[in-house]
Design an enzyme around this catalytic site. Structure first.
Site, PDB file in Angstrom:
ATOM      1  N   THR A 125       0.859  -1.188   0.000  1.00  0.00           N
ATOM      2  CA  THR A 125       0.000   0.000   0.000  1.00  0.00           C
ATOM      3  C   THR A 125       0.895   1.238   0.000  1.00  0.00           C
ATOM      4  O   THR A 125       1.666   1.448   0.945  1.00  0.00           O
ATOM      5  CB  THR A 125      -0.897  -0.012   1.262  1.00  0.00           C
ATOM      6  OG1 THR A 125      -1.651  -1.228   1.259  1.00  0.00           O
ATOM      7  CG2 THR A 125      -1.839   1.177   1.284  1.00  0.00           C
TER       8      THR A 125
ATOM      9  N   GLU B 130      -3.592  -4.695  -2.658  1.00  0.00           N
ATOM     10  CA  GLU B 130      -4.110  -5.935  -2.073  1.00  0.00           C
ATOM     11  C   GLU B 130      -5.226  -5.615  -1.072  1.00  0.00           C
ATOM     12  O   GLU B 130      -5.132  -4.654  -0.327  1.00  0.00           O
ATOM     13  CB  GLU B 130      -2.954  -6.664  -1.362  1.00  0.00           C
ATOM     14  CG  GLU B 130      -3.346  -7.960  -0.707  1.00  0.00           C
ATOM     15  CD  GLU B 130      -4.025  -8.910  -1.689  1.00  0.00           C
ATOM     16  OE1 GLU B 130      -3.436  -9.246  -2.717  1.00  0.00           O
ATOM     17  OE2 GLU B 130      -5.170  -9.310  -1.403  1.00  0.00           O
ATOM     18  N   PHE B 131      -6.249  -6.482  -1.059  1.00  0.00           N
ATOM     19  CA  PHE B 131      -7.390  -6.243  -0.170  1.00  0.00           C
ATOM     20  C   PHE B 131      -7.654  -7.414   0.773  1.00  0.00           C
ATOM     21  O   PHE B 131      -8.697  -7.476   1.414  1.00  0.00           O
ATOM     22  CB  PHE B 131      -8.650  -5.958  -1.001  1.00  0.00           C
ATOM     23  CG  PHE B 131      -8.513  -4.728  -1.853  1.00  0.00           C
ATOM     24  CD1 PHE B 131      -8.780  -3.472  -1.338  1.00  0.00           C
ATOM     25  CD2 PHE B 131      -8.067  -4.823  -3.159  1.00  0.00           C
ATOM     26  CE1 PHE B 131      -8.611  -2.330  -2.106  1.00  0.00           C
ATOM     27  CE2 PHE B 131      -7.896  -3.688  -3.938  1.00  0.00           C
ATOM     28  CZ  PHE B 131      -8.160  -2.441  -3.408  1.00  0.00           C
TER      29      PHE B 131
ATOM     30  N   LYS C 297      -7.133   1.872  -2.884  1.00  0.00           N
ATOM     31  CA  LYS C 297      -6.731   1.120  -1.682  1.00  0.00           C
ATOM     32  C   LYS C 297      -6.901   1.974  -0.420  1.00  0.00           C
ATOM     33  O   LYS C 297      -7.529   1.557   0.558  1.00  0.00           O
ATOM     34  CB  LYS C 297      -5.271   0.657  -1.837  1.00  0.00           C
ATOM     35  CG  LYS C 297      -4.692  -0.013  -0.616  1.00  0.00           C
ATOM     36  CD  LYS C 297      -5.415  -1.285  -0.246  1.00  0.00           C
ATOM     37  CE  LYS C 297      -5.057  -1.734   1.152  1.00  0.00           C
ATOM     38  NZ  LYS C 297      -5.804  -2.884   1.591  1.00  0.00           N
TER      39      LYS C 297
ATOM     40  N   ASN D  30      -9.845   1.452   2.732  1.00  0.00           N
ATOM     41  CA  ASN D  30      -9.541   1.277   4.154  1.00  0.00           C
ATOM     42  C   ASN D  30     -10.096   2.429   4.992  1.00  0.00           C
ATOM     43  O   ASN D  30     -10.621   2.215   6.086  1.00  0.00           O
ATOM     44  CB  ASN D  30      -8.031   1.151   4.364  1.00  0.00           C
ATOM     45  CG  ASN D  30      -7.566  -0.285   4.157  1.00  0.00           C
ATOM     46  OD1 ASN D  30      -8.369  -1.158   3.875  1.00  0.00           O
ATOM     47  ND2 ASN D  30      -6.284  -0.523   4.276  1.00  0.00           N
TER      48      ASN D  30
ATOM     49  N   GLY E  73     -17.343  -1.795  18.943  1.00  0.00           N
ATOM     50  CA  GLY E  73     -16.381  -2.593  19.700  1.00  0.00           C
ATOM     51  C   GLY E  73     -15.410  -1.700  20.443  1.00  0.00           C
ATOM     52  O   GLY E  73     -15.761  -0.589  20.849  1.00  0.00           O
TER      53      GLY E  73
ATOM     54  N   CYS F 120      -3.098  -2.122   9.143  1.00  0.00           N
ATOM     55  CA  CYS F 120      -3.529  -1.334   7.976  1.00  0.00           C
ATOM     56  C   CYS F 120      -4.333  -0.080   8.320  1.00  0.00           C
ATOM     57  O   CYS F 120      -3.908   1.027   8.004  1.00  0.00           O
ATOM     58  CB  CYS F 120      -4.318  -2.216   7.027  1.00  0.00           C
ATOM     59  SG  CYS F 120      -3.278  -3.470   6.245  1.00  0.00           S
TER      60      CYS F 120
ATOM     61  N   LYS G 230      -2.477   2.952  10.135  1.00  0.00           N
ATOM     62  CA  LYS G 230      -1.422   3.624   9.353  1.00  0.00           C
ATOM     63  C   LYS G 230      -1.961   4.165   8.031  1.00  0.00           C
ATOM     64  O   LYS G 230      -1.517   5.212   7.555  1.00  0.00           O
ATOM     65  CB  LYS G 230      -0.235   2.684   9.119  1.00  0.00           C
ATOM     66  CG  LYS G 230      -0.417   1.682   8.014  1.00  0.00           C
ATOM     67  CD  LYS G 230       0.877   0.997   7.627  1.00  0.00           C
ATOM     68  CE  LYS G 230       0.655  -0.102   6.611  1.00  0.00           C
ATOM     69  NZ  LYS G 230       0.244   0.334   5.294  1.00  0.00           N
TER      70      LYS G 230
ATOM     71  N   LYS H 216      -7.458  -8.934  15.862  1.00  0.00           N
ATOM     72  CA  LYS H 216      -8.748  -9.554  15.529  1.00  0.00           C
ATOM     73  C   LYS H 216      -8.577 -11.064  15.594  1.00  0.00           C
ATOM     74  O   LYS H 216      -7.447 -11.553  15.696  1.00  0.00           O
ATOM     75  CB  LYS H 216      -9.254  -9.092  14.170  1.00  0.00           C
ATOM     76  CG  LYS H 216      -8.431  -9.548  12.991  1.00  0.00           C
ATOM     77  CD  LYS H 216      -9.185  -9.160  11.734  1.00  0.00           C
ATOM     78  CE  LYS H 216      -8.540  -9.630  10.491  1.00  0.00           C
ATOM     79  NZ  LYS H 216      -9.316  -9.378   9.314  1.00  0.00           N
TER      80      LYS H 216
HETATM   81  N1  LIG Z   1      -1.359  -7.229   6.386  1.00  0.00           N
HETATM   82  C1  LIG Z   1      -2.469  -6.981   5.720  1.00  0.00           C
HETATM   83  O1  LIG Z   1      -3.561  -7.392   6.102  1.00  0.00           O
HETATM   84  C2  LIG Z   1      -2.414  -6.157   4.448  1.00  0.00           C
HETATM   85  C3  LIG Z   1      -3.522  -6.155   3.589  1.00  0.00           C
HETATM   86  C4  LIG Z   1      -3.456  -5.402   2.425  1.00  0.00           C
HETATM   87  C5  LIG Z   1      -2.321  -4.656   2.124  1.00  0.00           C
HETATM   88  N2  LIG Z   1      -1.263  -4.654   2.993  1.00  0.00           N
HETATM   89  C6  LIG Z   1      -0.063  -3.899   2.639  1.00  0.00           C
HETATM   90  O2  LIG Z   1       0.907  -4.828   2.127  1.00  0.00           O
HETATM   91  C7  LIG Z   1       2.222  -4.420   2.499  1.00  0.00           C
HETATM   92  C8  LIG Z   1       2.905  -5.532   3.278  1.00  0.00           C
HETATM   93  O3  LIG Z   1       2.208  -5.737   4.475  1.00  0.00           O
HETATM   94  P1  LIG Z   1       2.490  -7.001   5.419  1.00  0.00           P
HETATM   95  O4  LIG Z   1       1.492  -6.943   6.521  1.00  0.00           O
HETATM   96  O5  LIG Z   1       2.581  -8.206   4.571  1.00  0.00           O
HETATM   97  O6  LIG Z   1       3.939  -6.606   5.970  1.00  0.00           O
HETATM   98  P2  LIG Z   1       4.916  -7.522   6.834  1.00  0.00           P
HETATM   99  O7  LIG Z   1       5.626  -6.594   7.736  1.00  0.00           O
HETATM  100  O8  LIG Z   1       4.174  -8.697   7.397  1.00  0.00           O
HETATM  101  O9  LIG Z   1       5.935  -8.112   5.743  1.00  0.00           O
HETATM  102  C9  LIG Z   1       6.867  -7.348   5.053  1.00  0.00           C
HETATM  103  C10 LIG Z   1       8.050  -8.266   4.705  1.00  0.00           C
HETATM  104  O10 LIG Z   1       8.930  -7.564   3.821  1.00  0.00           O
HETATM  105  C11 LIG Z   1      10.256  -7.924   4.149  1.00  0.00           C
HETATM  106  N3  LIG Z   1      11.163  -6.937   3.557  1.00  0.00           N
HETATM  107  C12 LIG Z   1      11.361  -5.647   3.921  1.00  0.00           C
HETATM  108  N4  LIG Z   1      12.243  -5.057   3.099  1.00  0.00           N
HETATM  109  C13 LIG Z   1      12.605  -5.987   2.184  1.00  0.00           C
HETATM  110  C14 LIG Z   1      13.472  -5.968   1.050  1.00  0.00           C
HETATM  111  N5  LIG Z   1      14.127  -4.880   0.677  1.00  0.00           N
HETATM  112  N6  LIG Z   1      13.621  -7.109   0.353  1.00  0.00           N
HETATM  113  C15 LIG Z   1      12.957  -8.245   0.702  1.00  0.00           C
HETATM  114  N7  LIG Z   1      12.112  -8.299   1.747  1.00  0.00           N
HETATM  115  C16 LIG Z   1      11.935  -7.187   2.480  1.00  0.00           C
HETATM  116  C17 LIG Z   1      10.247  -7.990   5.665  1.00  0.00           C
HETATM  117  O11 LIG Z   1      11.340  -8.714   6.177  1.00  0.00           O
HETATM  118  C18 LIG Z   1       8.900  -8.663   5.911  1.00  0.00           C
HETATM  119  O12 LIG Z   1       9.024 -10.074   5.958  1.00  0.00           O
HETATM  120  C19 LIG Z   1       2.051  -3.127   3.283  1.00  0.00           C
HETATM  121  O13 LIG Z   1       2.181  -2.038   2.410  1.00  0.00           O
HETATM  122  C20 LIG Z   1       0.626  -3.219   3.806  1.00  0.00           C
HETATM  123  O14 LIG Z   1       0.063  -1.955   4.039  1.00  0.00           O
HETATM  124  C21 LIG Z   1      -1.278  -5.408   4.150  1.00  0.00           C
END
Ligand SMILES: NC(=O)c1ccc[n+]([C@@H]2O[C@H](COP(=O)([O-])OP(=O)(O)OC[C@H]3O[C@@H](n4cnc5c(N)ncnc54)[C@H](O)[C@@H]3O)[C@@H](O)[C@H]2O)c1
Length: 428
Positions: A123, A149-150, A202, A206, A251, A258, A261, A318
């Protein structure tokens, strides 16, 4: 297709595994060597229902592998960027991981040029994809796509395999065709648009979901005073097809990695462009005060919490996830400890992560054990294990049968009949 996924967190790992299920040849890349080792051994570093099993299956079929070295992705036709974009101290999206990943992709592409599509799934603020396309224009044959991603944690794999929609921001027919091949077989509506529109879809999604939650939380405060029941009100509202029933439950406030931030990042982005999103400012204000409002309900019943045993049920932000980022439970634990309460907590998965932050809390391994000797119990996360309980046994175990249901998930009629004093959110 040959696909590389940079970042194997909640989104990256789910994306990688679901693409492998669809038959693509996937390489998951992460800078975290311990994570890569664990994944290569078939163990998921995150808790997500069904993920472990599908990871093992796809590893066994040779459809997925993991590495810390992006050079191994030189054959990849598509490279996803799924790194974190957390909040900076100022509330903006921190793009340092994204920029590092883009740099790595540029290096890879220069060493092994080929027709390749770079897909930004993280995001990111509006304009980031266009900026990436400009900064990577020296990488000939590299197309930049925005594909937000959603998925929802707790059912991430199911969401990735059955998405509500596929949003693709691209500026070339070739890139769109690649995405159509990649996602062929997924039956979801497509929106093909500019990268900037995709990025704003996106954030706006949210922010809107967060707004629904804050609206209901504020209504719950009114409902508590009026003596009405906000759960009945939201049920009645949700039957209106223009409204719908999702994200309409009062709640203890929203948390997670998400909504908090992304709402602040959208506000910052708007401010940078001279626009004030006043409604969104209020959404965050209501959310920040909701755990405090809930905690004050407890204080109204037990004014002096010092030395009182309080059971806290559910810690993850959650149910069905181990993610504790911005979890309301953290705020409630802090308030309880500041008031001198003796806290016993239960969570089926997330207790260990919380223990690192709150070592003075006693963590128990069954929900029933949390209630033993408690002067009150608080439901913060509605895991099934925290909801389906033997109330007769619990009543015998509690010092005082006082229940605070932060998710309106406990069977309040049954509990009142059984002699508990029950307080929900927005129901007397
Ligand atoms: N978690 C959710 O429910 C969700 C849903 C939709 C969108 N998003 C978005 O997706 C993105 C990722 O979220 P997440 O929750 O999966 O994050 P996360 O923190 O779980 O995972 C991020 C991963 O990226 C790795 N990383 C960081 N820098 C790197 C690099 N240069 N090379 C390789 N790996 C690297 C980290 O080690 C980590 O494992 C964010 O922008 C978030 O806002 C998250």
């Amino acid at each position: 297709m040959k696909v590389a996924v940079i970042g194997t967190g909640y989104v990256g790992l789910t994306t990688a595994v679901s693409l492998a299920v669809k038959g693509h040849e996937v390489l998951g890349i992460d800078v975290d060597a311990a994570k890569i080792e664990q994944l290569s051994n078939g163990r998921s570093p995150i808790y997500e229902p069904g993920l472990d099993q599908v990871l093992l299956e796809t590893l066994g079929q040779g459809k997925i592998r993991f590495s810390t070295n992006l050079v191994e992705a030189k054959e990849a036709q598509v490279v996803f960027v799924c790194v974190g974009t957390p909040e900076t101290e100022d509330g903006e999206a921190d793009l340092r991981y994204l920029h590092a990943a883009l740099q790595d992709i540029a290096t890879l592409h220069n060493h092994s040029p080929k027709e390749r599509t770079l897909v930004i799934k993280s995001t990111v603020p509006v304009g980031t994809g266009d900026q990436a396309a400009v900064s990577l224009r020296h990488c000939k044959e590299l197309q930049v796509v925005s594909n937000p991603e959603f998925l929802r944690e707790g059912c991430a794999l199911e969401d990735a395999l059955n998405p509500s929609r596929i949003i693709v921001g691209a500026d070339s027919e070739e890139a769109i065709a690649v995405m159509q091949t990649l996602y062929s077989g997924l039956s979801a509506p497509w929106v093909i648009t500019t990268r900037a529109n995709a990025e704003l879809i996106k954030y706006a999604s949210n922010a809107f979901l967060a707004a629904r939650i804050s609206f209901m939380n504020e209504l719950a405060r009114l409902s508590a005073v009026l003596g009405t029941d906000v759960t009945v009100v939201s049920h009645g509202m949700g039957l209106d097809s223009r409204i719908g029933s999702q994200f309409l439950r009062a709640g203890v406030g929203f948390g997670g990695s998400c909504f908090p931030k992304d709402t602040i990042a959208l506000l910052k982005l708007a401010n940078q462009h001279g626009v004030t999103l006043s409604l969104l400012e209020k959404v965050r204000e209501v959310n920040a005060s909701q755990p405090v409002w809930f905690f004050n309900q407890l204080v109204s019943k037990i004014p002096d919490l010092a030395g009182k045993r309080i059971a806290v049920l559910g810690l993850a932000f959650k149910p069905d996830t181990d993610d504790i980022r911005e979890a309301p439970a953290l705020r409630i634990l802090a308030e309880l400890q500041a008031a001198g309460a003796v806290v016993t907590a239960y969570d089926p998965i997330a207790a260990k992560a919380v223990e690192a932050l709150f070592p003075d809390v006693e963590y128990v391994t069954t929900p029933e054990a949390a209630f033993a000797g408690a002067h009150a119990a608080v439901l913060v996360t509605e895991w099934q294990a925290c909801v389906k309980l033997d109330w007769k046994l619990i009543k015998e175990q509690m010092e005082q049968p006082l229940l605070f249901d932060g998710r309106n998930a406990w069977p309040h009629d049954e509990l009142k009949k059984a002699g508990f004093e029950y307080l929900g959110v927005g129901k007397s």
